[in-house]
Design a protein around this motif. Structure first.
Motif, PDB file in Angstrom:
ATOM      1  N   HIS A 282     -51.756  21.618  15.835  1.00 38.82           N
ATOM      2  CA  HIS A 282     -52.634  21.543  14.670  1.00 38.82           C
ATOM      3  C   HIS A 282     -53.310  22.879  14.423  1.00 38.82           C
ATOM      4  CE1 HIS A 282     -56.746  21.628  16.498  1.00 38.82           C
ATOM      5  NE2 HIS A 282     -56.045  21.353  17.580  1.00 38.82           N
ATOM      6  N   ARG A 283     -53.888  23.000  13.261  1.00 41.45           N
ATOM      7  CA  ARG A 283     -54.747  24.129  12.933  1.00 41.45           C
ATOM      8  C   ARG A 283     -56.028  23.585  12.330  1.00 41.45           C
ATOM      9  NH1 ARG A 283     -54.708  29.594  12.116  1.00 41.45           N
ATOM     10  NH2 ARG A 283     -56.057  30.411  10.457  1.00 41.45           N
ATOM     11  N   GLU A 284     -57.109  23.745  13.061  1.00 46.81           N
ATOM     12  CA  GLU A 284     -58.420  23.247  12.629  1.00 46.81           C
ATOM     13  C   GLU A 284     -58.368  21.774  12.246  1.00 46.81           C
ATOM     14  OE1 GLU A 284     -60.183  25.771   9.715  1.00 46.81           O
ATOM     15  OE2 GLU A 284     -60.372  27.461  11.100  1.00 46.81           O
ATOM     16  N   GLY A 285     -57.589  20.995  12.983  1.00 53.71           N
ATOM     17  CA  GLY A 285     -57.558  19.557  12.766  1.00 53.71           C
ATOM     18  C   GLY A 285     -56.481  19.067  11.834  1.00 53.71           C
ATOM     19  N   VAL A 286     -55.744  19.966  11.190  1.00 55.70           N
ATOM     20  CA  VAL A 286     -54.653  19.557  10.305  1.00 55.70           C
ATOM     21  C   VAL A 286     -53.340  19.721  11.059  1.00 55.70           C
ATOM     22  CG1 VAL A 286     -53.461  19.969   8.119  1.00 55.70           C
ATOM     23  CG2 VAL A 286     -55.943  20.272   8.264  1.00 55.70           C
ATOM     24  N   SER A 287     -52.565  18.656  11.141  1.00 55.68           N
ATOM     25  CA  SER A 287     -51.305  18.685  11.878  1.00 55.68           C
ATOM     26  C   SER A 287     -50.363  19.731  11.299  1.00 55.68           C
ATOM     27  CB  SER A 287     -50.640  17.300  11.839  1.00 55.68           C
ATOM     28  OG  SER A 287     -49.346  17.351  12.412  1.00 55.68           O
ATOM     29  N   LEU A 288     -49.671  20.438  12.190  1.00 55.88           N
ATOM     30  CA  LEU A 288     -48.670  21.407  11.764  1.00 55.88           C
ATOM     31  C   LEU A 288     -47.300  20.776  11.580  1.00 55.88           C
ATOM     32  CD1 LEU A 288     -49.631  24.431  14.070  1.00 55.88           C
ATOM     33  CD2 LEU A 288     -50.223  24.077  11.663  1.00 55.88           C
ATOM     34  N   THR A 289     -47.161  19.521  11.949  1.00 50.59           N
ATOM     35  CA  THR A 289     -45.863  18.848  11.824  1.00 50.59           C
ATOM     36  C   THR A 289     -45.855  17.788  10.725  1.00 50.59           C
ATOM     37  OG1 THR A 289     -46.435  17.175  13.494  1.00 50.59           O
ATOM     38  CG2 THR A 289     -45.391  19.211  14.271  1.00 50.59           C
ATOM     39  N   HIS A 290     -47.009  17.201  10.447  1.00 49.52           N
ATOM     40  CA  HIS A 290     -47.090  16.149   9.430  1.00 49.52           C
ATOM     41  C   HIS A 290     -48.371  16.376   8.619  1.00 49.52           C
ATOM     42  CE1 HIS A 290     -44.440  14.422  12.459  1.00 49.52           C
ATOM     43  NE2 HIS A 290     -43.985  13.599  11.542  1.00 49.52           N
ATOM     44  N   PRO A 291     -48.266  16.808   7.378  1.00 43.70           N
ATOM     45  CA  PRO A 291     -49.468  17.098   6.584  1.00 43.70           C
ATOM     46  C   PRO A 291     -50.330  15.877   6.308  1.00 43.70           C
ATOM     47  CG  PRO A 291     -47.507  17.173   5.213  1.00 43.70           C
ATOM     48  CD  PRO A 291     -47.022  17.077   6.626  1.00 43.70           C
ATOM     49  N   SER A 292     -49.811  14.678   6.529  1.00 44.34           N
ATOM     50  CA  SER A 292     -50.592  13.463   6.323  1.00 44.34           C
ATOM     51  C   SER A 292     -51.266  12.991   7.606  1.00 44.34           C
ATOM     52  CB  SER A 292     -49.703  12.338   5.779  1.00 44.34           C
ATOM     53  OG  SER A 292     -49.146  12.698   4.540  1.00 44.34           O
ATOM     54  N   LEU A 293     -51.236  13.839   8.632  1.00 44.06           N
ATOM     55  CA  LEU A 293     -51.855  13.522   9.919  1.00 44.06           C
ATOM     56  C   LEU A 293     -52.940  14.546  10.206  1.00 44.06           C
ATOM     57  CD1 LEU A 293     -51.933  12.112  12.754  1.00 44.06           C
ATOM     58  CD2 LEU A 293     -50.115  13.710  13.438  1.00 44.06           C
ATOM     59  N   ALA A 294     -54.107  14.069  10.622  1.00 48.32           N
ATOM     60  CA  ALA A 294     -55.206  14.970  10.951  1.00 48.32           C
ATOM     61  C   ALA A 294     -55.913  14.474  12.202  1.00 48.32           C
ATOM     62  CB  ALA A 294     -56.191  15.076   9.795  1.00 48.32           C
ATOM     63  N   TYR A 295     -56.748  15.336  12.756  1.00 49.58           N
ATOM     64  CA  TYR A 295     -57.457  15.035  13.999  1.00 49.58           C
ATOM     65  C   TYR A 295     -58.940  15.306  13.826  1.00 49.58           C
ATOM     66  CZ  TYR A 295     -52.710  15.649  15.813  1.00 49.58           C
ATOM     67  OH  TYR A 295     -51.360  15.558  16.024  1.00 49.58           O
ATOM     68  N   VAL A 296     -59.742  14.519  14.517  1.00 51.31           N
ATOM     69  CA  VAL A 296     -61.158  14.838  14.682  1.00 51.31           C
ATOM     70  C   VAL A 296     -61.528  14.576  16.136  1.00 51.31           C
ATOM     71  CG1 VAL A 296     -61.904  14.420  12.313  1.00 51.31           C
ATOM     72  CG2 VAL A 296     -61.808  12.522  13.903  1.00 51.31           C
ATOM     73  N   GLY A 297     -62.511  15.321  16.627  1.00 50.47           N
ATOM     74  CA  GLY A 297     -63.009  15.098  17.966  1.00 50.47           C
ATOM     75  C   GLY A 297     -62.271  15.841  19.058  1.00 50.47           C
ATOM     76  N   LEU A 298     -61.345  16.744  18.713  1.00 50.48           N
ATOM     77  CA  LEU A 298     -60.665  17.519  19.745  1.00 50.48           C
ATOM     78  C   LEU A 298     -61.588  18.640  20.227  1.00 50.48           C
ATOM     79  CD1 LEU A 298     -57.132  17.971  18.141  1.00 50.48           C
ATOM     80  CD2 LEU A 298     -57.830  16.275  19.845  1.00 50.48           C
ATOM     81  N   ALA A 334     -67.981   9.601   9.560  1.00 53.76           N
ATOM     82  CA  ALA A 334     -67.343   8.335   9.904  1.00 53.76           C
ATOM     83  C   ALA A 334     -66.604   8.433  11.221  1.00 53.76           C
ATOM     84  CB  ALA A 334     -66.373   7.918   8.795  1.00 53.76           C
ATOM     85  N   ASP A 335     -67.086   9.328  12.108  1.00 49.75           N
ATOM     86  CA  ASP A 335     -66.333   9.577  13.328  1.00 49.75           C
ATOM     87  C   ASP A 335     -67.171   9.483  14.579  1.00 49.75           C
ATOM     88  OD1 ASP A 335     -64.995  12.463  14.963  1.00 49.75           O
ATOM     89  OD2 ASP A 335     -64.446  10.374  15.187  1.00 49.75           O
ATOM     90  N   PRO A 336     -67.511   8.291  15.049  1.00 54.04           N
ATOM     91  CA  PRO A 336     -68.095   8.187  16.381  1.00 54.04           C
ATOM     92  C   PRO A 336     -67.114   8.616  17.450  1.00 54.04           C
ATOM     93  CG  PRO A 336     -68.431   6.168  15.112  1.00 54.04           C
ATOM     94  CD  PRO A 336     -67.429   7.007  14.369  1.00 54.04           C
ATOM     95  N   GLY A 337     -65.825   8.858  17.074  1.00 52.66           N
ATOM     96  CA  GLY A 337     -64.825   9.296  18.031  1.00 52.66           C
ATOM     97  C   GLY A 337     -65.142  10.629  18.663  1.00 52.66           C
ATOM     98  N   ARG A 338     -66.057  11.417  18.106  1.00 51.13           N
ATOM     99  CA  ARG A 338     -66.397  12.686  18.735  1.00 51.13           C
ATOM    100  C   ARG A 338     -67.043  12.441  20.080  1.00 51.13           C
ATOM    101  NH1 ARG A 338     -70.068  12.345  14.784  1.00 51.13           N
ATOM    102  NH2 ARG A 338     -68.811  13.675  13.475  1.00 51.13           N
ATOM    103  N   SER A 339     -67.538  11.235  20.321  1.00 52.63           N
ATOM    104  CA  SER A 339     -68.089  10.958  21.636  1.00 52.63           C
ATOM    105  C   SER A 339     -67.104  10.158  22.483  1.00 52.63           C
ATOM    106  CB  SER A 339     -69.410  10.201  21.504  1.00 52.63           C
ATOM    107  OG  SER A 339     -69.264   9.051  20.715  1.00 52.63           O
TER     108      SER A 339
END
Length: 377
Positions: A282-298, A334-339
């Motif tokens: 990923h780059r800053e939370g945006v997947s480099l393989t699937h543009p419809s996939l993102a991450y938070v909390g890494l 909307a991301d309690p996942g950061r914890s």
């Protein structure tokens, strides 16, 4: 997400949307003061300078989830995610599938305890635990305990155990401390003051830097007093006998691994979205393989992380990310996942028209880069 015309669905593996906090040990508190630990729109409440304990954080996250305008489904763990034409198929443990055009992986960094290969550890005849399994010091009363690690959890758990057992902190390198308060102000006050808390440092780091132990003075003093004592990591194990770097050996009852965690993202393997070590591409939370996939909390996803740990620990921060044709926004509100929560956000667009790339804090350069990614995968 609602403001962008999205219908967020949250899949939470646990029985309540409070992340990993209910599973942490009893003495856990935040590194960051309450005033720096609130999620947008919901103040933590109480004295802003205090460091909330585990129970307060759990109650706060549940309160925050209650006010979200989202479909939160507990007890639903995602086993794997596969590509399905221009969408994703999410296969649930126990059966069942869901489909979505966009996915935000918000399962955090605390779902997979890291157990490194240590000299002779597989032959140890005593008890081996990870910090994720530690709750309180009383069951270890009178034991000989070795805590492995040099980070916040290792030092703070070892210091807590030292009041009940004979404890050694085993590390490869000396422990490095950072003052929690300087000139009367918390570390987070200074980071915000100089703007370091939002610097996009993550993109420049190939490996995370050595973790400093955030200390109000207690832990440095405890280690200096030998409670716990610090030694170089053991060189071998025979049964319950541990051999130290100086050649001496002794019987040990328990080895507790405070050796960190790795992202719990195995469910993304079918997409080819991970590298050979299981880390997301990923780059800053945006997947480099699937543009419809993102991450938070890494960890170090974009800027300085705030890491939960024992004694005085902090919340895990995500970042805001926008991307084209995902019909989703990774909004930290909307991301309690950061914890450390174990869920996946699924964001389904209400219209077949493409969604625009938007985020209140996303740098324009990143947004342009997201637009250049191929779509429909």
């Amino acid at each position: 997400m609602r403001r962008q015309g999205l219908e967020p669905v949250v899949l939470e593996a646990a029985d309540r949307p409070a992340g990993s906090w209910p599973r942490y040990h009893d003495s856990l508190t935040l590194f960051s003061p309450a005033g720096y630990s609130s999620l947008p729109g919901t103040p933590f409440g109480g004295d802003p300078d205090r460091y909330p304990h585990r129970g307060e954080v759990v109650a706060y996250l549940l309160r925050y989830a209650d006010r979200l305008d989202a479909d939160i489904r507990t007890g639903m763990r995602v086993a794997e995610i596969r590509a399905a034409d221009s969408a994703f198929a999410l296969v649930l443990e126990g059966g069942g599938e869901l489909y979505a055009r966009g996915v935000v992986a918000a399962s955090g960094t605390f779902g997979r305890p890291h157990r490194p290969a240590l000299p002779g550890l597989e032959d140890f005849a005593g008890t081996v635990l990870h910090a994720a399994e530690y709750r309180m010091p009383e069951p270890f009363a009178g034991q000989r305990v070795v805590v492995v690690g040099a980070g916040n959890s290792a030092v703070q758990i070892a210091a807590e155990l030292a009041a009940h057992a004979r404890v050694t902190l085993a590390t490869r390198h000396p422990v490095r401390f950072a003052a929690q308060r300087t000139l009367g102000q918390d570390l987070h006050w200074w980071l915000k003051r100089i703007g370091a808390d939002t610097l996009p440092l993550g993109q420049f780091l190939r490996t995370p830097p050595t973790q400093l132990v955030i200390d109000d003075g207690r832990y440095r003093a405890a280690v200096a007093a030998g409670a716990p004592d610090r030694r170089q990591l053991f060189t071998g194990i025979d049964g319950t006998k541990v051999t130290w770097a100086d050649g001496s050996s002794e019987e040990v009852d328990t080895i507790l691994l405070a050796t960190g965690y790795r992202p719990d993202l195995g469910y993304l393997a079918p997409l080819g979205a991970l590298d050979e070590h299981g880390r997301p591409l990923h780059r800053e939370g945006v997947s480099l393989t699937h543009p419809s996939l993102a991450y938070v909390g890494l960890e170090w996803q974009r800027s300085l992380p705030r890491t939960p740990s024992a004694g005085s620990a902090g919340t895990r921060t995500g970042s805001h990310n926008g991307w084209r044709r995902t019909c989703a926004e990774a909004d930290e509100a909307a991301d309690p996942g950061r914890s450390g929560s174990t869920y996946v956000n699924i964001d389904v667009c209400r219209t077949s028209r493409r969604c625009r790339c938007w985020s209140p804090r996303l740098p324009r350069a990143s947004c342009r880069a997201a637009r250049r990614l191929p779509s429909g995968r």
